[in-house]
Design a protein around this motif. Structure first.
Motif, PDB file in Angstrom:
ATOM      1  N   ILE A 208     -47.243  53.872 -46.819  1.00 32.98           N
ATOM      2  CA  ILE A 208     -46.570  54.665 -47.856  1.00 32.98           C
ATOM      3  C   ILE A 208     -45.676  53.766 -48.719  1.00 32.98           C
ATOM      4  CG2 ILE A 208     -44.866  56.485 -48.241  1.00 32.98           C
ATOM      5  CD1 ILE A 208     -45.871  57.816 -45.685  1.00 32.98           C
ATOM      6  N   MET A 209     -44.895  52.880 -48.074  1.00 30.46           N
ATOM      7  CA  MET A 209     -44.018  51.989 -48.841  1.00 30.46           C
ATOM      8  C   MET A 209     -44.813  51.088 -49.773  1.00 30.46           C
ATOM      9  SD  MET A 209     -40.783  50.789 -46.542  1.00 30.46           S
ATOM     10  CE  MET A 209     -39.784  50.515 -48.000  1.00 30.46           C
ATOM     11  N   GLN A 210     -45.945  50.567 -49.287  1.00 32.33           N
ATOM     12  CA  GLN A 210     -46.757  49.682 -50.122  1.00 32.33           C
ATOM     13  C   GLN A 210     -47.337  50.420 -51.322  1.00 32.33           C
ATOM     14  OE1 GLN A 210     -49.592  47.755 -47.515  1.00 32.33           O
ATOM     15  NE2 GLN A 210     -47.961  47.014 -46.173  1.00 32.33           N
ATOM     16  N   LEU A 211     -47.730  51.686 -51.117  1.00 29.73           N
ATOM     17  CA  LEU A 211     -48.267  52.467 -52.232  1.00 29.73           C
ATOM     18  C   LEU A 211     -47.185  52.757 -53.271  1.00 29.73           C
ATOM     19  CD1 LEU A 211     -50.596  55.108 -50.534  1.00 29.73           C
ATOM     20  CD2 LEU A 211     -51.254  53.442 -52.277  1.00 29.73           C
ATOM     21  N   LEU A 212     -46.010  53.191 -52.799  1.00 29.09           N
ATOM     22  CA  LEU A 212     -44.965  53.631 -53.723  1.00 29.09           C
ATOM     23  C   LEU A 212     -44.287  52.468 -54.441  1.00 29.09           C
ATOM     24  CD1 LEU A 212     -43.361  56.563 -51.696  1.00 29.09           C
ATOM     25  CD2 LEU A 212     -45.122  56.648 -53.463  1.00 29.09           C
ATOM     26  N   THR A 213     -44.246  51.284 -53.806  1.00 28.44           N
ATOM     27  CA  THR A 213     -43.665  50.112 -54.464  1.00 28.44           C
ATOM     28  C   THR A 213     -44.723  49.261 -55.153  1.00 28.44           C
ATOM     29  OG1 THR A 213     -43.843  48.773 -52.439  1.00 28.44           O
ATOM     30  CG2 THR A 213     -41.790  49.978 -52.788  1.00 28.44           C
ATOM     31  N   ARG A 214     -45.987  49.623 -54.930  1.00 27.22           N
ATOM     32  CA  ARG A 214     -47.123  48.910 -55.533  1.00 27.22           C
ATOM     33  C   ARG A 214     -47.086  47.434 -55.166  1.00 27.22           C
ATOM     34  NH1 ARG A 214     -47.145  50.926 -61.696  1.00 27.22           N
ATOM     35  NH2 ARG A 214     -49.280  50.175 -61.626  1.00 27.22           N
ATOM     36  N   ASN A 215     -46.783  47.193 -53.889  1.00 30.84           N
ATOM     37  CA  ASN A 215     -46.721  45.817 -53.410  1.00 30.84           C
ATOM     38  C   ASN A 215     -47.207  45.792 -51.952  1.00 30.84           C
ATOM     39  OD1 ASN A 215     -45.666  43.276 -52.231  1.00 30.84           O
ATOM     40  ND2 ASN A 215     -44.680  43.046 -54.212  1.00 30.84           N
ATOM     41  N   VAL A 216     -48.216  44.978 -51.664  1.00 32.51           N
ATOM     42  CA  VAL A 216     -48.839  44.966 -50.334  1.00 32.51           C
ATOM     43  C   VAL A 216     -48.022  44.199 -49.304  1.00 32.51           C
ATOM     44  CG1 VAL A 216     -51.149  45.191 -51.290  1.00 32.51           C
ATOM     45  CG2 VAL A 216     -50.210  42.912 -50.893  1.00 32.51           C
ATOM     46  N   PHE A 217     -46.895  43.591 -49.716  1.00 30.58           N
ATOM     47  CA  PHE A 217     -46.072  42.827 -48.781  1.00 30.58           C
ATOM     48  C   PHE A 217     -44.802  43.581 -48.364  1.00 30.58           C
ATOM     49  CE2 PHE A 217     -48.238  39.439 -51.303  1.00 30.58           C
ATOM     50  CZ  PHE A 217     -49.068  39.005 -50.279  1.00 30.58           C
ATOM     51  N   VAL A 218     -44.727  44.858 -48.697  1.00 29.76           N
ATOM     52  CA  VAL A 218     -43.530  45.631 -48.393  1.00 29.76           C
ATOM     53  C   VAL A 218     -43.792  46.554 -47.199  1.00 29.76           C
ATOM     54  CG1 VAL A 218     -41.947  47.401 -49.254  1.00 29.76           C
ATOM     55  CG2 VAL A 218     -42.683  45.556 -50.755  1.00 29.76           C
ATOM     56  N   GLU A 219     -42.873  46.616 -46.288  1.00 32.87           N
ATOM     57  CA  GLU A 219     -42.864  47.565 -45.167  1.00 32.87           C
ATOM     58  C   GLU A 219     -41.425  47.675 -44.684  1.00 32.87           C
ATOM     59  OE1 GLU A 219     -43.351  46.968 -41.374  1.00 32.87           O
ATOM     60  OE2 GLU A 219     -42.517  44.970 -41.413  1.00 32.87           O
ATOM     61  N   PRO A 220     -41.107  48.594 -43.764  1.00 34.99           N
ATOM     62  CA  PRO A 220     -39.698  48.798 -43.391  1.00 34.99           C
ATOM     63  C   PRO A 220     -38.951  47.543 -42.970  1.00 34.99           C
ATOM     64  CG  PRO A 220     -41.016  50.614 -42.571  1.00 34.99           C
ATOM     65  CD  PRO A 220     -41.977  49.634 -43.181  1.00 34.99           C
ATOM     66  N   SER A 221     -39.623  46.585 -42.300  1.00 29.01           N
ATOM     67  CA  SER A 221     -38.896  45.398 -41.843  1.00 29.01           C
ATOM     68  C   SER A 221     -38.805  44.310 -42.910  1.00 29.01           C
ATOM     69  CB  SER A 221     -39.544  44.821 -40.578  1.00 29.01           C
ATOM     70  OG  SER A 221     -40.831  44.311 -40.857  1.00 29.01           O
ATOM     71  N   THR A 222     -39.531  44.450 -44.038  1.00 34.57           N
ATOM     72  CA  THR A 222     -39.394  43.485 -45.135  1.00 34.57           C
ATOM     73  C   THR A 222     -38.690  44.111 -46.347  1.00 34.57           C
ATOM     74  OG1 THR A 222     -41.582  44.024 -46.060  1.00 34.57           O
ATOM     75  CG2 THR A 222     -41.475  42.239 -44.449  1.00 34.57           C
ATOM     76  N   ALA A 223     -38.151  45.312 -46.168  1.00 33.60           N
ATOM     77  CA  ALA A 223     -37.429  45.972 -47.261  1.00 33.60           C
ATOM     78  C   ALA A 223     -35.982  46.269 -46.894  1.00 33.60           C
ATOM     79  CB  ALA A 223     -38.135  47.274 -47.641  1.00 33.60           C
ATOM     80  N   GLY A 224     -35.564  45.832 -45.708  1.00 35.13           N
ATOM     81  CA  GLY A 224     -34.197  46.085 -45.272  1.00 35.13           C
ATOM     82  C   GLY A 224     -33.993  47.458 -44.650  1.00 35.13           C
ATOM     83  N   THR A 225     -35.055  48.284 -44.608  1.00 34.00           N
ATOM     84  CA  THR A 225     -34.915  49.654 -44.095  1.00 34.00           C
ATOM     85  C   THR A 225     -34.493  49.660 -42.625  1.00 34.00           C
ATOM     86  OG1 THR A 225     -36.648  50.354 -45.633  1.00 34.00           O
ATOM     87  CG2 THR A 225     -36.100  51.860 -43.844  1.00 34.00           C
ATOM     88  N   MET A 226     -35.125  48.808 -41.817  1.00 33.23           N
ATOM     89  CA  MET A 226     -34.781  48.745 -40.395  1.00 33.23           C
ATOM     90  C   MET A 226     -33.332  48.314 -40.189  1.00 33.23           C
ATOM     91  SD  MET A 226     -37.251  49.528 -38.280  1.00 33.23           S
ATOM     92  CE  MET A 226     -39.031  49.641 -38.087  1.00 33.23           C
ATOM     93  N   GLU A 227     -32.882  47.341 -40.981  1.00 29.43           N
ATOM     94  CA  GLU A 227     -31.514  46.840 -40.827  1.00 29.43           C
ATOM     95  C   GLU A 227     -30.500  47.914 -41.216  1.00 29.43           C
ATOM     96  OE1 GLU A 227     -33.995  45.224 -42.147  1.00 29.43           O
ATOM     97  OE2 GLU A 227     -34.206  43.440 -40.896  1.00 29.43           O
ATOM     98  N   PHE A 228     -30.789  48.660 -42.283  1.00 29.46           N
ATOM     99  CA  PHE A 228     -29.884  49.739 -42.666  1.00 29.46           C
ATOM    100  C   PHE A 228     -29.885  50.839 -41.602  1.00 29.46           C
ATOM    101  CE2 PHE A 228     -29.810  47.853 -46.893  1.00 29.46           C
ATOM    102  CZ  PHE A 228     -28.533  48.177 -47.336  1.00 29.46           C
ATOM    103  N   ALA A 229     -31.047  51.136 -41.005  1.00 32.71           N
ATOM    104  CA  ALA A 229     -31.099  52.133 -39.932  1.00 32.71           C
ATOM    105  C   ALA A 229     -30.231  51.683 -38.761  1.00 32.71           C
ATOM    106  CB  ALA A 229     -32.546  52.340 -39.482  1.00 32.71           C
ATOM    107  N   THR A 230     -30.284  50.387 -38.431  1.00 28.30           N
ATOM    108  CA  THR A 230     -29.435  49.845 -37.365  1.00 28.30           C
ATOM    109  C   THR A 230     -27.960  49.982 -37.718  1.00 28.30           C
ATOM    110  OG1 THR A 230     -31.177  48.259 -36.829  1.00 28.30           O
ATOM    111  CG2 THR A 230     -28.994  47.800 -35.969  1.00 28.30           C
TER     112      THR A 230
END
Length: 301
Positions: free
Chosen positions: A52-74
């Motif tokens: 979902i992240m790759q589709l919405l950002t139109r970038n195949v290198f994006v996912e929760p651990s490369t977008a800071g999402t996991m760190e913010f969740a922590t």
């Protein structure tokens, strides 16, 4: 798909029988079955979140651990531990989900302000953002004597999963089903705001729904078993290179392969130093980093 499902069944069966304790009905029902279900739910949900992240950002290198999402969740979980240490796990998950959603919004805001001449800049921005947040969280956790709790959130580990300690992951499973139902909308939103608006869809609302799914799934997985790196990056790219970008067609494949990938890494973590066990996050970090480099090198050609 039938072959993939058969492999998933075999990996699940292996997960049920591999372990130190002798297999009996008590061990099976209270430890092995919950652990296998947790692996399948977390693997499929995080892999679909990456897609979902790759589709919405139109970038195949994006996912929760490369977008800071996991760190913010922590960071959200740390806030709940600091100010509401006796709060139920569901409340902690809510703090993590809100922080993950804020972090994803910050990531998208930064991307909008940074000139992106190369698609590789996007994950670099995300990892730098996550690094800054992670450093701050580690400092606060050290000062508050919460380093042990922080370690359990940042390193994926299924060894403590028992009946009654994984059921929160069913929320992630439900959101995976929701994502499959909204797959067509995410595919259209991934084609850009103008294209989405011309088809009569609300682009901003679709992006918000998608990012909310990613945030809640990330917080649920982190609070239950810890972070699982690179899963949402590797699996969607393998599926995309095989069957294309259509989200509705790819979601079942991503979910099945994501679950199989986590099951396989968990078996390695339980067997490589048997009878001891290493955290699955370590195995996934090594395998995922190698796969990430391969994807980067192929993307450069």
């Amino acid at each position: 798909m039938s072959v993939a499902l058969a492999c998933l069944v075999l990996l699940s069966a292996a997960s049920l029988v591999v372990g130190v304790a002798d297999l009996d009905s008590n061990v099976l029902l209270h430890s092995r079955v919950p652990r296998t279900l947790a692996l399948v739910l977390a693997g499929s949900a995080l892999a679909v979140s990456g897609q979902i992240m790759q589709l919405l950002t139109r970038n195949v290198f994006v996912e929760p651990s490369t977008a800071g999402t996991m760190e913010f969740a922590t960071a959200g979980l740390l806030v709940s531990a600091l100010f509401f240490p006796g709060a139920p796990v569901v409340v902690k998950m809510c703090y993590g989900a809100v922080a993950a959603l804020i972090g994803t919004a910050v990531f998208l805001r930064v991307l909008a302000a940074v000139p992106l001449k190369d698609m590789l800049v996007t994950p670099l921005v995300g990892m730098m953002l996550g690094g800054v947040v992670s450093a701050g969280v580690t400092f606060v956790a050290y000062r508050a004597d919460l380093v042990q709790s922080l370690s359990s959130w940042t390193t994926g580990d299924f060894s403590a999963i028992l009946a009654g300690r994984y059921e929160l992951l069913w929320i992630a499973g439900g959101l995976t089903l929701l994502a499959s139902l909204l797959a067509d909308r995410f595919t259209v939103a991934g084609m850009g705001e103008a294209f989405t608006t011309n088809l009569g869809l609300d682009h901003r609302r679709t992006v918000m729904i998608g990012m909310s799914v990613v945030a809640v799934v990330s917080a649920t997985v982190v609070v239950t078993v810890g972070a699982l790196p690179f899963l949402g990056l590797v699996v969607p790219n393998i599926v995309r290179n095989t069957i294309g970008d259509n989200c509705r067609r790819a979601v079942p494949w991503v979910a099945v392969l994501g679950a199989g990938f986590v099951l396989a890494c968990d078996l390695v973590s339980r067997l490589v130093i048997h009878p001891f066990e290493m955290p699955i996050g370590t195995v996934m970090g090594v395998v995922g980093a190698v796969a990430f480099l391969v994807i980067l090198l192929r993307g450069r050609r």
